[in-house]
Design an enzyme around this catalytic site. Structure first.
Site, short mmCIF file in Angstrom:
data_model
loop_
_atom_site.label_atom_id
_atom_site.label_comp_id
_atom_site.label_asym_id
_atom_site.label_seq_id
_atom_site.Cartn_x
_atom_site.Cartn_y
_atom_site.Cartn_z
N GLY A 129 2.38 2.35 10.91
CA GLY A 129 3.38 3.41 10.82
C GLY A 129 4.10 3.71 12.13
O GLY A 129 4.77 4.73 12.25
N ASN A 144 0.87 -1.18 0.00
CA ASN A 144 0.00 0.00 0.00
C ASN A 144 0.91 1.24 0.00
O ASN A 144 1.46 1.60 1.02
CB ASN A 144 -0.90 -0.01 1.25
CG ASN A 144 -1.80 1.22 1.29
OD1 ASN A 144 -1.85 2.01 0.34
ND2 ASN A 144 -2.52 1.38 2.39
N SER A 150 3.20 -2.09 10.43
CA SER A 150 4.64 -2.19 10.70
C SER A 150 5.25 -3.52 10.28
O SER A 150 6.14 -4.05 10.98
CB SER A 150 4.94 -1.88 12.18
OG SER A 150 4.60 -0.54 12.48
N GLU A 208 -7.12 4.87 7.64
CA GLU A 208 -6.89 6.30 7.31
C GLU A 208 -8.10 6.88 6.59
O GLU A 208 -8.44 8.04 6.78
CB GLU A 208 -5.60 6.42 6.47
CG GLU A 208 -4.37 6.17 7.33
CD GLU A 208 -3.18 5.58 6.59
OE1 GLU A 208 -3.15 5.60 5.35
OE2 GLU A 208 -2.27 5.07 7.30
N HIS A 237 -9.66 1.35 4.62
CA HIS A 237 -8.42 1.52 5.39
C HIS A 237 -8.69 2.47 6.56
O HIS A 237 -9.49 3.40 6.44
CB HIS A 237 -7.32 2.08 4.47
CG HIS A 237 -5.97 2.03 5.10
ND1 HIS A 237 -5.56 2.95 6.03
CD2 HIS A 237 -4.94 1.14 4.96
CE1 HIS A 237 -4.32 2.64 6.43
NE2 HIS A 237 -3.93 1.55 5.80
N GLU A 281 -5.66 -4.76 10.42
CA GLU A 281 -4.64 -3.73 10.63
C GLU A 281 -4.92 -2.99 11.93
O GLU A 281 -5.72 -2.03 11.95
CB GLU A 281 -4.65 -2.73 9.47
CG GLU A 281 -4.25 -3.30 8.14
CD GLU A 281 -3.57 -2.25 7.26
OE1 GLU A 281 -2.48 -2.56 6.76
OE2 GLU A 281 -4.09 -1.14 7.10
N LYS A 317 0.02 4.23 -0.34
CA LYS A 317 -0.66 5.43 0.18
C LYS A 317 -0.39 6.60 -0.78
O LYS A 317 -0.31 6.38 -1.98
CB LYS A 317 -0.25 5.70 1.63
CG LYS A 317 -0.39 4.43 2.50
CD LYS A 317 -0.22 4.66 3.97
CE LYS A 317 -0.38 3.32 4.70
NZ LYS A 317 -0.33 3.46 6.15
P1 13P Z 1 2.91 0.48 7.73
O1 13P Z 1 3.41 -0.81 7.13
O2 13P Z 1 3.67 1.69 7.29
O3 13P Z 1 2.76 0.36 9.21
O4 13P Z 1 1.42 0.71 7.15
C1 13P Z 1 0.51 -0.32 7.22
C2 13P Z 1 -0.66 0.03 6.42
O5 13P Z 1 -1.42 0.93 6.75
C3 13P Z 1 -0.87 -0.74 5.18
O6 13P Z 1 -2.14 -0.54 4.66
#
Ligand code: 13P
Length: 246
Positions: A168, A9, A204, A93, A91, A162, A11
């Site tokens: 992150g 992903n 992560s 976010e 997601h 997740e 983003k």
């Molecule tokens: P990270 O791997 O940066 O923690 O992000 C995970 C994520 O949100 C994947 O969709």
């Protein structure tokens, strides 16, 4: 044994140069892992021109309608026309910054099925919910609302667990924590008459922790954010996932 599904992903990151580097770095990995790149939509035409058999691409979101006056949005049909195979939906976010409810997430997953895309629907609990021992209640509620909005027996549904506190932050869930939630999600879906095609873990995930995660029986793959933004690092992550898949 099926190959682990590794979804990157990006983003709101990345570039054409990164896509070229990733495509090159993954050439030797084909077959050992099933890779899907969830790209910013503007990179999909290059993905179509560049990516070889076995590496697919996805969107990070879709609108739930086929067309209409929704400035800035992309429908699942448009994404499918760009050759994508999957879309991430719901997601955390999107849920947090764009106020997406469980009901909207269900409509978006439906739109994916309508357009022939495989939805990768994200669920996950906040740090507060985890501390209050409400993890199972939160993720099962998210899953139940989703399933209630899907046609009975919808197949090829992928769920990504997740935990929000792991995204992150560098603080991933332990393999045992993730395994426990994945098993509950599978069980809950089964009781509602759905079979989850795959359950992915995200939060992560890195080159050095992917092996332990992939050794768990109910972890079918991973959804990778930050660690997918380096071609060499992502390629190494894929190699480690392939080497230890349960
Ligand atoms: P990270 O791997 O940066 O923690 O992000 C995970 C994520 O949100 C994947 O969709």
């Amino acid at each position: 044994m099926t190959a682990p599904l590794i979804v990157a992903n990006w983003k709101m990151n990345g570039s054409e140069a990164l896509l070229r580097d990733v495509a090159e770095a993954l050439v030797d990995r084909q077959g050992s892992v099933d890779v899907v790149l969830a790209l910013p939509a503007i990179h999909m035409s290059l993905a179509r021109a560049l990516l070889q058999d076995g590496i697919r691409w996805a969107s990070q979101d879709v609108h739930w309608l086929e067309s209409g006056a929704y400035t800035g949005e992309l429908s699942a049909e448009m994404i499918a026309q760009m050759g994508a195979s999957h879309s991430i939906v719901g997601h955390s976010e999107r849920r947090e910054y764009f106020a997406e409810s469980d009901e909207i997430v269900a409509k978006k997953a439906n739109a994916c099925f309508r357009a022939g895309l495989i939805p990768i629907v994200c669920v996950g609990e906040s740090r507060e919910a985890r501390q209050a021992e409400r993890t199972e209640a939160v993720v099962c509620e998210q899953l139940e609302v989703l399933l209630a909005g899907l046609p009975q027996g919808a197949e090829r549904l992928i769920i990504a667990y997740e935990p929000i506190w792991a995204i992150g932050t560098g603080a991933e869930a332990t393999p045992e924590m993730a395994q426990a939630v994945h098993a509950v999600l599978r069980d809950t879906a089964q009781k509602r008459g759905f079979r989850l095609d795959k359950v992915l873990y995200g939060g992560s995930v890195k080159e050095d922790n992917v092996a332990a995660l992939m050794s768990m029986p109910d972890i079918d793959g991973v959804l990778v954010g930050g660690a997918s933004l380096s071609a060499q690092g992502f390629s190494a992550l894929c190699a480690n996932a392939a080497a230890t898949h349960n």
